[in-house]
Write a protein that holds these residues in place. Structure first.
Motif, short mmCIF file in Angstrom:
data_model
loop_
_atom_site.label_atom_id
_atom_site.label_comp_id
_atom_site.label_asym_id
_atom_site.label_seq_id
_atom_site.Cartn_x
_atom_site.Cartn_y
_atom_site.Cartn_z
N ASP A 138 0.80 -1.22 0.00
CA ASP A 138 0.00 0.00 0.00
C ASP A 138 0.84 1.28 0.00
O ASP A 138 0.43 2.27 -0.60
CB ASP A 138 -0.96 0.01 1.19
CG ASP A 138 -2.14 -0.93 0.97
OD1 ASP A 138 -2.45 -1.21 -0.20
OD2 ASP A 138 -2.73 -1.37 1.96
N PRO A 139 1.99 1.31 0.68
CA PRO A 139 2.77 2.58 0.69
C PRO A 139 3.59 2.84 -0.57
O PRO A 139 4.36 3.79 -0.60
CB PRO A 139 3.71 2.39 1.90
CG PRO A 139 3.19 1.22 2.65
CD PRO A 139 2.54 0.35 1.65
N LEU A 140 3.44 2.03 -1.63
CA LEU A 140 4.34 2.14 -2.78
C LEU A 140 3.97 3.18 -3.84
O LEU A 140 4.81 3.51 -4.65
CB LEU A 140 4.47 0.77 -3.47
CG LEU A 140 5.13 -0.33 -2.64
CD1 LEU A 140 5.27 -1.60 -3.47
CD2 LEU A 140 6.49 0.10 -2.13
N PRO A 141 2.72 3.71 -3.92
CA PRO A 141 2.42 4.69 -4.97
C PRO A 141 3.35 5.90 -4.90
O PRO A 141 3.87 6.24 -3.83
CB PRO A 141 0.97 5.11 -4.66
CG PRO A 141 0.40 3.96 -3.92
CD PRO A 141 1.54 3.40 -3.11
N PRO A 142 3.59 6.57 -6.04
CA PRO A 142 4.54 7.69 -6.07
C PRO A 142 4.21 8.80 -5.09
O PRO A 142 5.11 9.49 -4.61
CB PRO A 142 4.44 8.18 -7.53
CG PRO A 142 3.96 7.00 -8.29
CD PRO A 142 3.06 6.24 -7.37
N GLU A 143 2.92 9.00 -4.80
CA GLU A 143 2.54 10.10 -3.91
C GLU A 143 2.54 9.71 -2.44
O GLU A 143 2.12 10.49 -1.59
CB GLU A 143 1.14 10.61 -4.30
CG GLU A 143 -0.01 9.64 -4.00
CD GLU A 143 -0.20 8.57 -5.06
OE1 GLU A 143 -1.18 7.81 -4.95
OE2 GLU A 143 0.63 8.51 -6.00
N ALA A 144 3.03 8.50 -2.13
CA ALA A 144 2.92 7.99 -0.76
C ALA A 144 3.64 8.85 0.27
O ALA A 144 3.25 8.88 1.44
CB ALA A 144 3.43 6.55 -0.71
N LEU A 145 4.70 9.56 -0.12
CA LEU A 145 5.47 10.35 0.86
C LEU A 145 4.96 11.77 1.03
O LEU A 145 5.49 12.51 1.87
CB LEU A 145 6.95 10.38 0.44
CG LEU A 145 7.74 9.08 0.64
CD1 LEU A 145 9.18 9.27 0.20
CD2 LEU A 145 7.67 8.60 2.07
N LYS A 146 3.96 12.17 0.26
CA LYS A 146 3.44 13.53 0.41
C LYS A 146 2.89 13.73 1.82
O LYS A 146 2.11 12.93 2.32
CB LYS A 146 2.35 13.80 -0.63
CG LYS A 146 2.90 13.98 -2.04
CD LYS A 146 1.81 14.36 -3.02
CE LYS A 146 2.40 14.60 -4.40
NZ LYS A 146 1.35 14.95 -5.40
N ARG A 147 3.35 14.78 2.45
CA ARG A 147 2.93 15.18 3.81
C ARG A 147 3.44 14.20 4.89
O ARG A 147 3.03 14.29 6.04
CB ARG A 147 1.41 15.35 3.91
CG ARG A 147 0.90 16.51 3.07
CD ARG A 147 -0.60 16.66 3.20
NE ARG A 147 -1.32 15.51 2.64
CZ ARG A 147 -1.56 15.33 1.35
NH1 ARG A 147 -1.16 16.23 0.49
NH2 ARG A 147 -2.21 14.27 0.93
N ALA A 148 4.31 13.27 4.50
CA ALA A 148 4.89 12.38 5.51
C ALA A 148 5.94 13.15 6.32
O ALA A 148 6.62 14.04 5.81
CB ALA A 148 5.53 11.17 4.85
N ARG A 149 6.06 12.81 7.59
CA ARG A 149 7.08 13.39 8.47
C ARG A 149 8.05 12.28 8.83
O ARG A 149 7.66 11.27 9.42
CB ARG A 149 6.44 13.97 9.74
CG ARG A 149 5.65 15.24 9.48
CD ARG A 149 4.69 15.55 10.64
NE ARG A 149 5.37 15.62 11.92
CZ ARG A 149 5.98 16.70 12.41
NH1 ARG A 149 5.99 17.82 11.69
NH2 ARG A 149 6.55 16.68 13.59
#
Length: 246
Positions: A138-149
């Motif tokens: 589930d965390p693999l899409p390109p946008e997965a890191l948006k807004r991640a801390r």
């Protein structure tokens, strides 16, 4: 899918590819170098393309060290996510099987197949408690890191003066890639980190107990690792009984 056994250090007790049974495992990228440990043969086989992925066990670095030395993707799951049934214990509370692969997607696929409840390891029940967990992919899409801390613990990152400049460059490139993908990177520090790591170093306190328990359960001809040491056949650097005493 076919499975093969590969070499590893005695009782998975080393971060290096030396075994009293099978000799020295070498790094496929440079035969004068070490592939790391403890699942040395697995990492070497995956790195050279003999397998899509492999399974290692990590108690204090035995997946992460291999991934670093052999240019692989390694995942050390939280204890309880993957069953430890059938794994010879080194430190029972820290042992964790996980995948080694050449890509994040392959590692996630293997981890997903390994994850789940196993009645032979009741700790795996934790992975099935609500709320329902995400899949490993589930965390693999390109946008997965948006807004991640993401916390960056520079105390253990090779980004300080005096470290290997090539390693420091690769670490910084990785941090930059996460930042460009939308993540916020936050430098964090842990006071007395070295002291805390030393205090939680369970090998010296518990390994003999847990290895002996595994020997007994497996029906091995020895029930105490001290008896194996006494034969003189154990690799010399692993043959210090006090190093596994409790």
């Amino acid at each position: 899918m076919s499975c093969r056994k590969t070499a590893l250090p005695d009782f998975a007790m080393s971060w290096h590819g030396h075994s009293s049974r099978s000799g020295v495992t070498r790094n496929p990228y440079d035969l004068s170098r070490d592939p790391g440990g403890s699942s040395s043969g697995t990492a070497a086989a995956v790195a050279v393309g003999l397998a899509m992925a492999g399974v290692g066990t990590d108690t204090g670095g035995s997946i992460r060290v291999l991934a670093f030395f052999c240019g692989l993707v390694g995942i050390r799951p939280t204890v309880g996510l993957v069953s430890r049934h059938g794994v010879t214990a080194l430190v029972r509370e820290q042992d964790s099987p996980g995948p080694l692969a050449r890509s994040v997607a392959d590692a996630a696929t293997v981890l997903e197949a390994m994850t789940g409840w196993d009645p032979d390891d009741p700790v795996t029940a934790l992975a099935n408690l609500p709320p329902h967990r995400l899949t490993a992919q589930d965390p693999l899409p390109p946008e997965a890191l948006k807004r991640a801390r993401i916390g960056v613990l520079r105390q253990v990152c090779a980004t300080v003066p005096g470290d290997d400049p090539d390693v420091a460059r690769v670490v910084e490139e990785g941090l930059t890639a996460m930042r460009e993908a939308g993540a916020s990177l936050i430098d964090v520090g842990i006071p007395r980190l070295s002291d805390l790591l030393h205090q939680t170093f369970m090998y010296l306190r518990q390994s003999r107990r847990d290895i002996n328990h595994s020997l007994t359960r497996s029906g091995a001809p020895f029930t105490d690792i001290a008896e194996i040491v006494a034969t003189g056949e154990l690799r010399p650097t692993d043959a210090n009984p006090t190093a596994t005493a409790t």
